[in-house]
Each structure stands twice: as structure tokens, then as C-alpha cells.
Scaffold this motif. Structure first.
Motif, PDB file in Angstrom:
ATOM      1  N   ASP B  12       0.829  -1.202   0.000  1.00  0.00           N
ATOM      2  CA  ASP B  12       0.000   0.000   0.000  1.00  0.00           C
ATOM      3  C   ASP B  12       0.863   1.251   0.000  1.00  0.00           C
ATOM      4  O   ASP B  12       0.593   2.214  -0.718  1.00  0.00           O
ATOM      5  N   HIS B  13       1.893   1.187   0.837  1.00  0.00           N
ATOM      6  CA  HIS B  13       2.764   2.354   0.954  1.00  0.00           C
ATOM      7  C   HIS B  13       3.429   2.676  -0.386  1.00  0.00           C
ATOM      8  O   HIS B  13       3.480   3.827  -0.808  1.00  0.00           O
ATOM      9  N   GLU B  14       3.905   1.617  -1.059  1.00  0.00           N
ATOM     10  CA  GLU B  14       4.576   1.868  -2.337  1.00  0.00           C
ATOM     11  C   GLU B  14       3.597   2.289  -3.424  1.00  0.00           C
ATOM     12  O   GLU B  14       3.920   3.111  -4.276  1.00  0.00           O
ATOM     13  N   ALA B  15       2.410   1.712  -3.371  1.00  0.00           N
ATOM     14  CA  ALA B  15       1.389   2.120  -4.345  1.00  0.00           C
ATOM     15  C   ALA B  15       1.039   3.597  -4.123  1.00  0.00           C
ATOM     16  O   ALA B  15       0.895   4.365  -5.081  1.00  0.00           O
ATOM     17  N   ARG B  16       0.928   3.966  -2.855  1.00  0.00           N
ATOM     18  CA  ARG B  16       0.624   5.359  -2.542  1.00  0.00           C
ATOM     19  C   ARG B  16       1.756   6.287  -3.023  1.00  0.00           C
ATOM     20  O   ARG B  16       1.516   7.343  -3.594  1.00  0.00           O
ATOM     21  N   ARG B  17       2.974   5.809  -2.852  1.00  0.00           N
ATOM     22  CA  ARG B  17       4.115   6.610  -3.283  1.00  0.00           C
ATOM     23  C   ARG B  17       4.080   6.811  -4.813  1.00  0.00           C
ATOM     24  O   ARG B  17       4.390   7.884  -5.317  1.00  0.00           O
ATOM     25  N   VAL B  20       1.496   9.358  -5.521  1.00  0.00           N
ATOM     26  CA  VAL B  20       1.988  10.703  -5.215  1.00  0.00           C
ATOM     27  C   VAL B  20       2.898  11.187  -6.345  1.00  0.00           C
ATOM     28  O   VAL B  20       2.787  12.323  -6.816  1.00  0.00           O
ATOM     29  N   SER B  21       3.794  10.311  -6.804  1.00  0.00           N
ATOM     30  CA  SER B  21       4.697  10.691  -7.899  1.00  0.00           C
ATOM     31  C   SER B  21       3.901  11.095  -9.125  1.00  0.00           C
ATOM     32  O   SER B  21       4.197  12.106  -9.772  1.00  0.00           O
ATOM     33  N   GLU B  22       2.900  10.307  -9.442  1.00  0.00           N
ATOM     34  CA  GLU B  22       2.105  10.599 -10.630  1.00  0.00           C
ATOM     35  C   GLU B  22       1.369  11.930 -10.474  1.00  0.00           C
ATOM     36  O   GLU B  22       1.275  12.714 -11.428  1.00  0.00           O
ATOM     37  N   ALA B  23       0.870  12.189  -9.277  1.00  0.00           N
ATOM     38  CA  ALA B  23       0.159  13.455  -9.040  1.00  0.00           C
ATOM     39  C   ALA B  23       1.117  14.644  -9.163  1.00  0.00           C
ATOM     40  O   ALA B  23       0.786  15.669  -9.772  1.00  0.00           O
ATOM     41  N   LEU B  45      -4.427  14.340  -6.327  1.00  0.00           N
ATOM     42  CA  LEU B  45      -4.408  13.014  -5.721  1.00  0.00           C
ATOM     43  C   LEU B  45      -5.751  12.666  -5.078  1.00  0.00           C
ATOM     44  O   LEU B  45      -6.006  11.508  -4.751  1.00  0.00           O
ATOM     45  N   GLY B  46      -6.591  13.665  -4.905  1.00  0.00           N
ATOM     46  CA  GLY B  46      -7.838  13.448  -4.183  1.00  0.00           C
ATOM     47  C   GLY B  46      -7.579  13.180  -2.709  1.00  0.00           C
ATOM     48  O   GLY B  46      -8.262  12.384  -2.069  1.00  0.00           O
ATOM     49  N   ALA B  47      -6.562  13.840  -2.167  1.00  0.00           N
ATOM     50  CA  ALA B  47      -6.182  13.635  -0.767  1.00  0.00           C
ATOM     51  C   ALA B  47      -6.202  14.981  -0.054  1.00  0.00           C
ATOM     52  O   ALA B  47      -6.441  16.026  -0.662  1.00  0.00           O
ATOM     53  N   THR B  48      -5.947  14.933   1.229  1.00  0.00           N
ATOM     54  CA  THR B  48      -5.881  16.182   1.985  1.00  0.00           C
ATOM     55  C   THR B  48      -4.460  16.737   1.937  1.00  0.00           C
ATOM     56  O   THR B  48      -3.489  15.999   1.732  1.00  0.00           O
ATOM     57  N   THR B  49      -4.359  18.048   2.103  1.00  0.00           N
ATOM     58  CA  THR B  49      -3.043  18.661   2.175  1.00  0.00           C
ATOM     59  C   THR B  49      -2.275  18.090   3.359  1.00  0.00           C
ATOM     60  O   THR B  49      -1.060  17.906   3.298  1.00  0.00           O
ATOM     61  N   GLY B  50      -2.999  17.768   4.417  1.00  0.00           N
ATOM     62  CA  GLY B  50      -2.380  17.194   5.603  1.00  0.00           C
ATOM     63  C   GLY B  50      -1.640  15.902   5.289  1.00  0.00           C
ATOM     64  O   GLY B  50      -0.510  15.692   5.733  1.00  0.00           O
ATOM     65  N   LEU B  51      -2.262  15.049   4.483  1.00  0.00           N
ATOM     66  CA  LEU B  51      -1.599  13.799   4.124  1.00  0.00           C
ATOM     67  C   LEU B  51      -0.307  14.081   3.364  1.00  0.00           C
ATOM     68  O   LEU B  51       0.710  13.425   3.572  1.00  0.00           O
ATOM     69  N   LEU B  52      -0.359  15.088   2.500  1.00  0.00           N
ATOM     70  CA  LEU B  52       0.821  15.402   1.687  1.00  0.00           C
ATOM     71  C   LEU B  52       1.991  15.878   2.539  1.00  0.00           C
ATOM     72  O   LEU B  52       3.144  15.639   2.199  1.00  0.00           O
ATOM     73  N   THR B  53       1.685  16.578   3.639  1.00  0.00           N
ATOM     74  CA  THR B  53       2.776  17.078   4.472  1.00  0.00           C
ATOM     75  C   THR B  53       3.548  15.918   5.105  1.00  0.00           C
ATOM     76  O   THR B  53       4.685  16.086   5.532  1.00  0.00           O
ATOM     77  N   HIS B  54       2.923  14.734   5.143  1.00  0.00           N
ATOM     78  CA  HIS B  54       3.631  13.538   5.590  1.00  0.00           C
ATOM     79  C   HIS B  54       4.783  13.230   4.633  1.00  0.00           C
ATOM     80  O   HIS B  54       5.878  12.845   5.052  1.00  0.00           O
ATOM     81  N   TYR B  55       4.556  13.416   3.349  1.00  0.00           N
ATOM     82  CA  TYR B  55       5.602  13.153   2.352  1.00  0.00           C
ATOM     83  C   TYR B  55       6.536  14.354   2.182  1.00  0.00           C
ATOM     84  O   TYR B  55       7.729  14.205   1.994  1.00  0.00           O
ATOM     85  N   PHE B  56       5.938  15.540   2.215  1.00  0.00           N
ATOM     86  CA  PHE B  56       6.696  16.754   1.926  1.00  0.00           C
ATOM     87  C   PHE B  56       6.473  17.773   3.038  1.00  0.00           C
ATOM     88  O   PHE B  56       5.532  18.571   2.975  1.00  0.00           O
ATOM     89  N   PRO B  57       7.322  17.753   4.051  1.00  0.00           N
ATOM     90  CA  PRO B  57       7.108  18.682   5.172  1.00  0.00           C
ATOM     91  C   PRO B  57       7.271  20.142   4.764  1.00  0.00           C
ATOM     92  O   PRO B  57       6.722  21.012   5.429  1.00  0.00           O
ATOM     93  N   THR B  58       8.024  20.397   3.690  1.00  0.00           N
ATOM     94  CA  THR B  58       8.218  21.785   3.262  1.00  0.00           C
ATOM     95  C   THR B  58       8.038  21.882   1.750  1.00  0.00           C
ATOM     96  O   THR B  58       8.091  20.881   1.030  1.00  0.00           O
ATOM     97  N   LYS B  59       7.866  23.126   1.285  1.00  0.00           N
ATOM     98  CA  LYS B  59       7.772  23.371  -0.155  1.00  0.00           C
ATOM     99  C   LYS B  59       9.059  22.931  -0.830  1.00  0.00           C
ATOM    100  O   LYS B  59       9.049  22.340  -1.908  1.00  0.00           O
TER     101      LYS B  59
END
Lengths: 211, 211
Positions: B12-17, B20-23, B45-59
């Protein structure tokens, strides 16, 4: 609009506008469009962000102003004018290259603006038109060079498109590696390119490189 | 980090990754680096910004990820391989051009990245190195074509720099005016360019275009 009897105020206003333009220009040259913010322009100008909002109420207004400034400075830049035909073509291409610090700044801002332009359909259409006009001008110079017997026959539009490709890509390479592409090398590369165009067998497929 | 015994979660984690890459890729292709924000990637991605900060803490983390993604996708793209010498040079140059929608997206993202790269000394140095490596590869192909007698004598490094200029500038023109530069015309322009290189009098200054 009241304009009479206040030359000093009007002069101040225009001087300030020139200062603002210069600050916008310097920020773009250093940071590109991605770094163009009211805060950065204010810092460059030594003014408050509040003062800047008088000129640019929105980020979009600032970007539009910057694009206009780029266009105006490009149109009003000094141009070479040493002849006609092939010499005029060469002049037109040399005018594009980053051969001076000023031309490097201007090119750096143009390259930076491509990101914004490609993301905006209206801007993108405008840029496509600009480059088409530029190719048309080069095409006329190619046709004139052909009439003078300086270039062999061939579709002037295709030769112009090739020449514009060559200089645009040289601009990009020179911006990233100014030490590897000093002005002398840029001019030599352009002259080598023009020399290949003068080869009499350019048109037709006799020497096609197709594999 | 706990990884044992949870293959589904790891999958799941890799599929999600990958998602994210595709988005990130889609946002860059549509809006460039200037439009690359956590919000835009989350929407794609159809996700929340909060979820994204898990992958990318900063711009900056997001931008670095995007630049890596661009590099990886460029390195792993399918490449032509139809021969050696001039054919290999032609293949290498065709591989750069936006001849498919996927290659157009990739080029559009590269062009967009120039703004960010020119504003950042480290990135700029990295890009200069990338293009130097690319010129070296082209230079080897030019030298091989010369050994095969397909290209006339001349400094391979200069011919490679010219060829890279040509294709980079053609990329820019084709991105702004895809209707005016369909794949067929891009290939024709490249072949015309390569044909000029095969002219036997390319080296030397006999046909110099200097005015």
C-alpha cells in the motif's frame, strides 16, 4: 486626470515608476519569475510592501507588469544594423544571444518567463505569436540572403525556424554555463552554424542524414 | 522503522508513493514548477493537504522530490537505438524532442525547471553539469560519425554544442506552438540540420558567414 502646474510632483511620480521598474527587473534577473514577489521588490527598492501594493494590488498585476517590462525592454534594446541579407540575419541572431551582462539578464528573464507562459493559455498563445513574428522576420532575411546569392535555395520559413531553434538553445546553454560559453564562443558557434547554411547542397535530400 | 510481516501495508505504501509521484508529475506538466504546491498535488491526488505534508514537510522538499522525479523519469525513458555514428547521434537528438505526448510533458517540465534552476546556485551548477555530460555524449557520437566518414572533420565538442543548441531551441518552439511544430516537422528540421553538418566544407572558414 489633473496634470497642470505640478511638474515636480509628476516628475517625482515618473522617477519613482522608473525606480520600481528597475527593482522589478533586478529581482527577475536574480530570482526569476518564481522569485518575483512584492516583498522582494520592496526590499530591492528599499520601500515598504505597502507602498508596492499601490502599484501592484495583486500578484497577478505584478507579473503582468513584469512581462510588459520585459517586452518593452526587449523591443527598445539597441540592435545591430550592419547590412542586409546574410549580414542582417547574423545581426538579428546576435541580438538575441547573451553577449553582454545586460543581454544575459534579459535572456535569463525570458527563459524564466517560459514557465509562467506555458502554464497560462493566453500567455502561451501570446508567446507563440511573438516567436512566429520573430521567425517571419528571420525568414525575410533568409529570403533576402537567397536573392543576393549568399544562401542556397530552400524554404526560408524552415531555415528561419532552424536558426531560431539554434539561438534559443544556445541562449539556454550559455545561461547555465557562462564560463563554458563566453561571448566569443557563442559568436563562433553561430558563425559555424551560418557557415553550414551557406553550403550549396543544403536543400534536397541528397545528403539526408536519415538512417 | 517497522517493516516486518506487513507486506500488504508495505505494498500500500509503495502504491501510494507511486500515486503521489504521478500526481506531482501531472501538476508539473499542467502548471510547471511555479504551480507546484501541496494544495495542487493534494487536489490531483484526491487527498488532503495534511496527508501530503507527511511526504513533503516543506515546499522545498516537494520541489526537490519533483526535480528527482524529473531526473529519474528522464533517465529511465525508452531510448532509440538504431545504430552507431550519425544514426546514433540522430537517435540521441530525437530522444530529446517532444515527439509524443509523454515527451512533451517531460520537456515542458524540464523547461519549467530552468527558472528554479537558474535562481539556485547549486541547482544551476547541477544543470550545467547535466548539459555538459549530454554534450560529451553527443561529442562521442560526432567523433564516431567522423571516424565512419559520415561527418567531415571538425571539433566534435563544438559540433555537439551546436547540435544541443539546435534541439533545445526546437523543444522550446515546439512547446509553445505544437500545431506549428508537429512531430513530422520537428524530425524534418532535425534532419535538415544534420544534413548541413554532413556538407564536406563545414570545417574551416572558407564559407564563413562573418560580415
Amino acid at each position: 486626470m489633473y496634470r497642470g502646474g505640478m511638474p515636480r510632483t509628476k516628475g517625482d511620480h515618473e522617477a519613482r515608476r522608473r525606480d520600481v521598474s528597475e527593482a522589478v527587473w533586478q529581482v527577475m534577473a536574480a530570482r526569476g519569475f518564481a522569485g518575483l514577489t512584492l516583498r522582494a521588490v520592496a526590499a530591492e527598492l528599499g520601500a515598504t510592501t505597502g507602498l508596492l501594493t499601490h502599484y501592484f494590488p495583486t500578484k497577478r498585476a505584478l507579473v503582468e507588469y513584469a512581462l510588459d517590462l520585459l517586452e518593452q525592454r526587449t523591443l527598445s534594446r539597441p540592435r545591430r544594423d550592419s547590412g542586409k541579407g546574410l549580414a542582417a540575419l547574423r545581426d538579428g541572431l546576435l541580438d538575441i544571444l547573451p553577449l553582454t551582462p545586460e543581454a544575459a539578464d534579459s535572456n535569463r528573464i525570458w527563459v524564466s518567463s517560459w514557465d509562467a507562459a506555458l502554464s497560462d493559455p493566453d500567455l502561451s498563445t501570446g508567446y507563440a505569436h511573438k516567436y512566429a513574428v520573430s521567425r517571419d522576420r528571420l525568414s525575410e532575411q533568409v529570403a533576402a540572403a537567397q536573392e543576393l546569392g549568399e544562401l542556397p535555395p530552400g524554404d526560408p520559413a524552415e531555415i528561419a525556424a532552424g536558426a531560431q531553434s539554434f539561438v534559443l538553445g544556445l541562449v539556454v546553454q550559455a545561461l547555465f554555463a557562462p564560463a563554458a560559453f563566453p561571448p566569443q564562443r557563442q559568436v563562433q558557434l553561430l558563425d559555424d552554424y551560418l557557415a553550414t547554411l551557406t553550403a550549396p547542397d543544403r536543400s534536397g535530400n541528397r545528403r539526408s542524414a536519415r538512417s
